[in-house]
Structures are given as C-alpha cells and as structure tokens.
Write a protein that holds these residues in place. Structure first.
Motif, PDB file in Angstrom:
ATOM      1  N   VAL A   3     -16.197  29.058 -10.710  1.00 33.80           N
ATOM      2  CA  VAL A   3     -14.892  29.636 -10.399  1.00 33.80           C
ATOM      3  C   VAL A   3     -14.323  30.467 -11.558  1.00 33.80           C
ATOM      4  O   VAL A   3     -13.721  31.509 -11.335  1.00 33.80           O
ATOM      5  N   ARG A   4     -14.562  30.011 -12.783  1.00 29.92           N
ATOM      6  CA  ARG A   4     -13.874  30.627 -13.929  1.00 29.92           C
ATOM      7  C   ARG A   4     -14.754  31.530 -14.770  1.00 29.92           C
ATOM      8  O   ARG A   4     -15.963  31.381 -14.795  1.00 29.92           O
ATOM      9  N   GLU A   5     -14.067  32.441 -15.478  1.00 29.55           N
ATOM     10  CA  GLU A   5     -14.712  33.240 -16.516  1.00 29.55           C
ATOM     11  C   GLU A   5     -13.978  32.960 -17.818  1.00 29.55           C
ATOM     12  O   GLU A   5     -12.744  32.938 -17.842  1.00 29.55           O
ATOM     13  N   THR A  32      -9.289  12.454  -9.242  1.00 24.16           N
ATOM     14  CA  THR A  32      -9.247  13.721  -9.985  1.00 24.16           C
ATOM     15  C   THR A  32     -10.162  13.671 -11.185  1.00 24.16           C
ATOM     16  O   THR A  32     -10.573  12.589 -11.628  1.00 24.16           O
ATOM     17  N   LYS A  33     -10.482  14.857 -11.682  1.00 28.24           N
ATOM     18  CA  LYS A  33     -11.373  14.957 -12.843  1.00 28.24           C
ATOM     19  C   LYS A  33     -10.670  15.686 -13.970  1.00 28.24           C
ATOM     20  O   LYS A  33     -10.120  16.764 -13.767  1.00 28.24           O
ATOM     21  N   PHE A  34     -10.663  15.080 -15.145  1.00 31.26           N
ATOM     22  CA  PHE A  34     -10.126  15.754 -16.328  1.00 31.26           C
ATOM     23  C   PHE A  34     -11.267  16.066 -17.289  1.00 31.26           C
ATOM     24  O   PHE A  34     -12.308  15.419 -17.268  1.00 31.26           O
ATOM     25  N   ILE A  68      -7.974  19.571 -21.725  1.00 28.10           N
ATOM     26  CA  ILE A  68      -8.376  20.978 -21.574  1.00 28.10           C
ATOM     27  C   ILE A  68      -8.652  21.293 -20.102  1.00 28.10           C
ATOM     28  O   ILE A  68      -8.397  20.480 -19.226  1.00 28.10           O
ATOM     29  N   ASP A  69      -9.189  22.475 -19.851  1.00 26.12           N
ATOM     30  CA  ASP A  69      -9.665  22.885 -18.537  1.00 26.12           C
ATOM     31  C   ASP A  69      -8.510  23.017 -17.532  1.00 26.12           C
ATOM     32  O   ASP A  69      -7.355  23.059 -17.906  1.00 26.12           O
ATOM     33  N   GLU A  70      -8.876  23.083 -16.235  1.00 28.76           N
ATOM     34  CA  GLU A  70      -7.835  23.066 -15.194  1.00 28.76           C
ATOM     35  C   GLU A  70      -7.419  21.611 -14.999  1.00 28.76           C
ATOM     36  O   GLU A  70      -8.220  20.711 -15.253  1.00 28.76           O
ATOM     37  N   VAL A  71      -6.193  21.378 -14.571  1.00 28.53           N
ATOM     38  CA  VAL A  71      -5.806  19.987 -14.314  1.00 28.53           C
ATOM     39  C   VAL A  71      -5.126  19.842 -12.962  1.00 28.53           C
ATOM     40  O   VAL A  71      -4.281  20.650 -12.573  1.00 28.53           O
TER      41      VAL A  71
HETATM   42 MG    MG Z   1     -14.344  23.467 -13.644  1.00 27.64          MG
END
Ligand code: MG
Ligand code: ATP
Length: 306
Positions: free
Chosen positions: A20-22, A210-212, A226-229
């Motif tokens: 999904v991300r860059e 959920t995943k952190f 970090i990352d998306e939350v």
């Molecule tokens: Mg990800």
C-alpha cells in the motif's frame, strides 16, 4: 482516478514500496510515508485502486496519533507532521497532500505487535484445534467472535515481501527483539489497544484486533510507535450495530471486495481489476469508517489541512 503509484520517485529517493505504501527518504532522520489508493485482499493487490483510500488511511492514523498522545502524554510516535517537505515538486502537491506523513526514521523491530480483543481469524482456528492461541491457554467454551476476558498479545514475525507472517509465542518474540524491548512492546501494544477500543466502541466500531509496529530510538533507547495505526487495513473493524456472537463478522471495509472475488472465482489471483460498483461500495465503507472515527467528513479534514 485512484492513485496507484505516485510520481515522486524522480524527486526523492524511494526506499521501499509495500502493498500500500511508498517510503521516501527526506534526509538522514526523516521519511515521507505515503499511502497510495492500492488495495489488497487475500494478500494480492488489485490492479486498480479505491479513490481516496490513501488519504483516509493517513488521516485516520494522524487522528489516532493525536488522540493517543492526549491519553498517554509519554507515548512516543514517529509522527512529525502532515506537511510536505519543500523538495516535493509543486505539481505533485495535489496528489500527495493529505496522504503523506513526515515521520522520524527508526530501526524497525522485526515483530508485528498484534493485539486481539475478540477471538476470530487465525486465533479462532487455533483455539478450536488446541484451546490455545500463540501458545497461550484460553478459557474453555469461547464462541466465535466473542470478546476475550482480557485483550491478548499475539505477536507474529514480520515476513519479507511475498512471504506470510508467522504467529509466535511471546518467548519467541523475546528471542527476536530481546527481553527488555519485548516486554515494553507488549505493554505498549496492550495499552494503546485498550484506549482505542474504548474510543471506537463508544462511536459504534468494534476493533476486534489490530497490528502495531514499533521502532527503536537508538539515541534515547526508547520504543516508539511507528507505521499506520488502527486503520481498517491494519485492524479488523466490525460494526457494533450488526455484531453477533457465535459466527464470523463482516469486516467493515473489505467484505464487498472479498465476496466479489470469491463469487467470481478470483480469490488469490493476480492482475484483477475491480468493477466500478465494487470500487464504489468499498470506498463508501472506508469513508464511513473515517467519519465514525474522526467525527468529520474527509472534505472537512482536507479543508483544515490547507
Ligand atoms: Mg503495512
Ligand atoms: P504490506 O503492507 O505490503 O504487507 P508492509 O506493511 O511492510 O507490507 P507498507 O505498509 O506498504 O508495507 O509500508 C510500510 C513499511 O514502512 C513497513 O515495512 C514498516 O515497517 C515501515 N515503517 C513504518 N514506519 C517506519 C519508520 N518510522 N521508520 C522506518 N520504517 C518504517
């Protein structure tokens, strides 16, 4: 049109591109973390995207960082701002604004910090077979989708692109990151989950799990979120209104897409293009999640960013 790839690679070094991300390098300490409109189901990315999905993921994440910091003033996160660095060419600003986040670069701990408040998915499969989840014994007689007496921490490995994450015990997580950090990660993940669970439930969304991800600030030896939350991509969101114990629940966002793929025999196949009605229905669900969680429309939030 949905933004499936950005054109930023000519201006900033692209250091990673996930499903999904860059991620772009801004300087030695800073990354530009860009969410595209790409969508995956059953681990495969669709050929076309869902318009505005990247905006929604980034702005939900920013909303949570702000809320979490209010509840837990000591919590460290990688978030710097929703500003774009001056090195981004003017003509790319419209496609990047709102979906990009300036973040501090950290050494990523190679475990996914998963917290489950409800029993579903791989945890439900494992419990039915063994009564255990990630080596933890759970009470007898739980039903599918039931809320657990207490949320549990069920870490997994962070697999390389194309590989599957593997569930591990907390002891294995300790071996991977070291006992000191493992404990800190587990405590933070559980604390953050509980805060978010209560907030979302009040508004009508059950965060089933959920995943952190966490990183290490090597200068201060602190563990940083970090990352998306707490987005629909990193969590299972269920509607509180339709939640029924004893069966699987429709996930808030991807159910249309998964049903359509299954019905058409396309589950797990590459190069699938979603038809307009599937895109629109999926987009509407992401929008709904955004509105419920932030209390604002996407347009309102984008206006405020200007
Ligand atoms: Mg990800
Ligand atoms: P996929 O989503 O394709 O399964 P992914 O989650 O690894 O894989 P993305 O979500 O697209 O990929 O990209 C985010 C990546 O950025 C993750 O690998 C994550 O570990 C990394 N990351 C997030 N925040 C930071 C940070 N502050 N410093 C360094 N890396 C980070």
């Amino acid at each position: 049109m949905a933004l499936v790839n950005t054109d930023l690679g000519k201006a900033l070094p692209l250091i990673a591109s996930g499903k999904v991300r860059e991620l772009y390098d801004v300087d030695a300490k800073t990354l530009l973390f860009v969410a595209t409109d790409r969508i995956s189901a059953y681990d495969v990315v669709m050929k076309n995207g869902v318009p505005d999905k990247g905006l929604i993921l980034t702005l939900i994440t920013a909303h949570w960082f702000e809320y979490l910091r209010k509840c837990h003033p000591d919590l460290r996160t990688h978030f710097i701002s929703l500003e774009l660095p001056p090195t981004v060419p003017q003509q790319l600003v419209p496609q990047l604004k709102g979906r990009s986040m300036l973040v501090r670069k950290y050494k990523v701990f190679p475990v996914e910090a998963i917290v489950r408040g409800y029993i579903t998915g791989s945890a439900w499969s494992s419990y039915k077979k063994t009564g255990e989840v990630n080596g933890k014994k759970l009470p007898e007689g739980l039903q599918e989708s039931q809320e657990l007496p207490e949320p549990i921490y069920t870490p997994s490995t962070k697999a390389e692109l194309g590989q599957h994450d593997e569930n591990i015990s907390t002891e294995q997580a300790e071996q991977i990151v070291g006992a000191k950090y493992a404990k800190r990660i587990e405590d933070l993940a559980l604390k953050i989950y509980k805060t978010a669970r209560d907030y979302a439930k009040e508004k009508g969304i059950i965060i089933a799990d959920t995943k952190f991800e966490f990183g290490l600030d090597e200068e201060t030896d602190e563990v940083v979120l970090i990352d998306e939350v707490l987005t629909p991509d990193s969590s299972r969101f269920w509607s509180k209104a339709t939640y029924t114990i004893g069966q699987g629940q429709d996930s808030f966002d991807k159910q249309f897409l998964r049903d359509w793929l299954t019905k058409n025999g396309l589950k797990g196949q590459d190069d699938v293009t979603m038809p307009p009605d599937v895109v629109e229905a999926t987009r509407a669900k992401y929008m709904e999640a955004f509105k419920i969680l932030t209390g604002k429309t996407l347009d309102q939030t984008l206006q405020e960013l200007k």
